[in-house]
Scaffold this motif. Structure first.
Motif, PDB file in Angstrom:
ATOM      1  N   THR A  10       1.912 -11.594  21.174  1.00 21.58           N
ATOM      2  CA  THR A  10       3.414 -10.698  20.851  1.00 21.58           C
ATOM      3  C   THR A  10       3.005  -9.532  22.400  1.00 21.58           C
ATOM      4  O   THR A  10       2.584  -8.538  21.861  1.00 21.58           O
ATOM      5  CB  THR A  10       3.902 -10.350  19.618  1.00 21.58           C
ATOM      6  OG1 THR A  10       3.458 -11.146  18.390  1.00 21.58           O
ATOM      7  CG2 THR A  10       5.092  -9.545  19.207  1.00 21.58           C
ATOM      8  N   TRP A  11       4.431  -9.364  22.346  1.00 20.89           N
ATOM      9  CA  TRP A  11       5.154  -8.693  24.331  1.00 20.89           C
ATOM     10  C   TRP A  11       6.599  -7.721  23.330  1.00 20.89           C
ATOM     11  O   TRP A  11       6.601  -8.521  22.808  1.00 20.89           O
ATOM     12  CB  TRP A  11       5.250  -8.799  24.994  1.00 20.89           C
ATOM     13  CG  TRP A  11       3.420  -9.109  26.064  1.00 20.89           C
ATOM     14  CD1 TRP A  11       2.408 -10.142  25.237  1.00 20.89           C
ATOM     15  CD2 TRP A  11       3.294  -8.934  27.062  1.00 20.89           C
ATOM     16  NE1 TRP A  11       1.697 -10.383  25.478  1.00 20.89           N
ATOM     17  CE2 TRP A  11       1.855  -9.627  27.148  1.00 20.89           C
ATOM     18  CE3 TRP A  11       3.413  -8.120  28.049  1.00 20.89           C
ATOM     19  CZ2 TRP A  11       0.952  -9.865  27.976  1.00 20.89           C
ATOM     20  CZ3 TRP A  11       2.689  -8.190  29.146  1.00 20.89           C
ATOM     21  CH2 TRP A  11       1.418  -8.800  29.628  1.00 20.89           C
ATOM     22  N   ALA A  12       6.289  -6.694  23.836  1.00 24.64           N
ATOM     23  CA  ALA A  12       7.973  -5.921  23.224  1.00 24.64           C
ATOM     24  C   ALA A  12       8.103  -6.439  24.830  1.00 24.64           C
ATOM     25  O   ALA A  12       8.523  -6.025  26.294  1.00 24.64           O
ATOM     26  CB  ALA A  12       7.622  -4.517  23.849  1.00 24.64           C
ATOM     27  N   LEU A  13      10.041  -7.129  25.182  1.00 21.70           N
ATOM     28  CA  LEU A  13      10.689  -7.362  25.957  1.00 21.70           C
ATOM     29  C   LEU A  13      11.938  -6.418  25.739  1.00 21.70           C
ATOM     30  O   LEU A  13      12.123  -6.368  25.246  1.00 21.70           O
ATOM     31  CB  LEU A  13      11.489  -8.656  25.936  1.00 21.70           C
ATOM     32  CG  LEU A  13      12.600  -9.250  26.448  1.00 21.70           C
ATOM     33  CD1 LEU A  13      11.032  -9.761  27.914  1.00 21.70           C
ATOM     34  CD2 LEU A  13      12.742 -11.002  25.755  1.00 21.70           C
ATOM     35  N   TYR A  14      12.171  -5.857  27.435  1.00 22.05           N
ATOM     36  CA  TYR A  14      12.917  -5.183  27.273  1.00 22.05           C
ATOM     37  C   TYR A  14      14.166  -5.247  28.970  1.00 22.05           C
ATOM     38  O   TYR A  14      13.264  -6.502  28.966  1.00 22.05           O
ATOM     39  CB  TYR A  14      12.599  -3.586  27.963  1.00 22.05           C
ATOM     40  CG  TYR A  14      11.650  -2.740  27.478  1.00 22.05           C
ATOM     41  CD1 TYR A  14      12.718  -1.808  26.267  1.00 22.05           C
ATOM     42  CD2 TYR A  14      10.715  -3.073  27.017  1.00 22.05           C
ATOM     43  CE1 TYR A  14      12.394  -1.485  25.645  1.00 22.05           C
ATOM     44  CE2 TYR A  14       9.649  -2.461  26.667  1.00 22.05           C
ATOM     45  CZ  TYR A  14      10.522  -1.549  24.971  1.00 22.05           C
ATOM     46  OH  TYR A  14       9.497  -0.782  24.612  1.00 22.05           O
ATOM     47  N   HIS A  15      14.985  -5.025  28.845  1.00 22.45           N
ATOM     48  CA  HIS A  15      15.942  -5.283  29.969  1.00 22.45           C
ATOM     49  C   HIS A  15      16.658  -4.121  30.687  1.00 22.45           C
ATOM     50  O   HIS A  15      17.222  -3.486  30.007  1.00 22.45           O
ATOM     51  CB  HIS A  15      16.960  -5.966  29.729  1.00 22.45           C
ATOM     52  CG  HIS A  15      18.823  -5.781  28.522  1.00 22.45           C
ATOM     53  ND1 HIS A  15      18.950  -5.250  29.041  1.00 22.45           N
ATOM     54  CD2 HIS A  15      18.119  -5.839  27.839  1.00 22.45           C
ATOM     55  CE1 HIS A  15      19.979  -4.888  28.015  1.00 22.45           C
ATOM     56  NE2 HIS A  15      19.213  -5.110  26.990  1.00 22.45           N
TER      57      HIS A  15
END
Length: 92
Positions: A10-15
Motif C-alpha cells: 500500500t502506497w500513498a497516491l497524490y496528484h
C-alpha cells in the motif's frame, strides 16, 4: 529471493495539476503539506484506485470515460517509505 525487494503493498497516491516539474521538490520532501493522499495498492492502475475510492464512475458505462479525462491531465505521484535490506542494496 536474494538481491530483490518487492515494492508491492500500500502506497500513498497524490496528484498535481499543471507543470509537474514545479511540484517535484514538494513531493520529494520528507513531509507533505496540503493535498490528500489516497491509499493505493501497488501494483494497480490509477483509474482503479480512483474507482475504488469512489472518485470515478464505472468507465465502461455511458459517457463515464469522457467524464474521467481529468485523470490524464494530472501528474500522479506514488509515495512509500521502506528500508532496503543489505542484500537488495548489494544486488547488481
Amino acid at each position: 529471493m536474494h538481491g530483490t525487494l518487492s515494492l508491492n503493498g500500500t502506497w500513498a497516491l497524490y496528484h498535481a495539476e499543471g507543470d509537474h516539474r514545479l511540484h517535484v521538490r514538494h513531493y520529494a520532501a520528507d513531509t507533505l503539506r496540503g493535498g490528500r493522499a489516497l491509499s493505493a495498492p501497488v501494483p494497480a492502475p490509477v483509474h482503479q484506485v480512483l474507482l475504488d475510492a469512489g472518485l470515478l464512475e464505472e468507465l465502461n458505462v455511458g459517457l463515464n470515460s469522457l467524464k474521467a479525462r481529468w485523470v490524464e491531465e494530472r501528474f500522479w505521484i506514488y509515495r512509500h517509505t521502506f528500508t532496503a535490506p543489505d542484500d537488495a542494496l548489494a544486488a547488481q
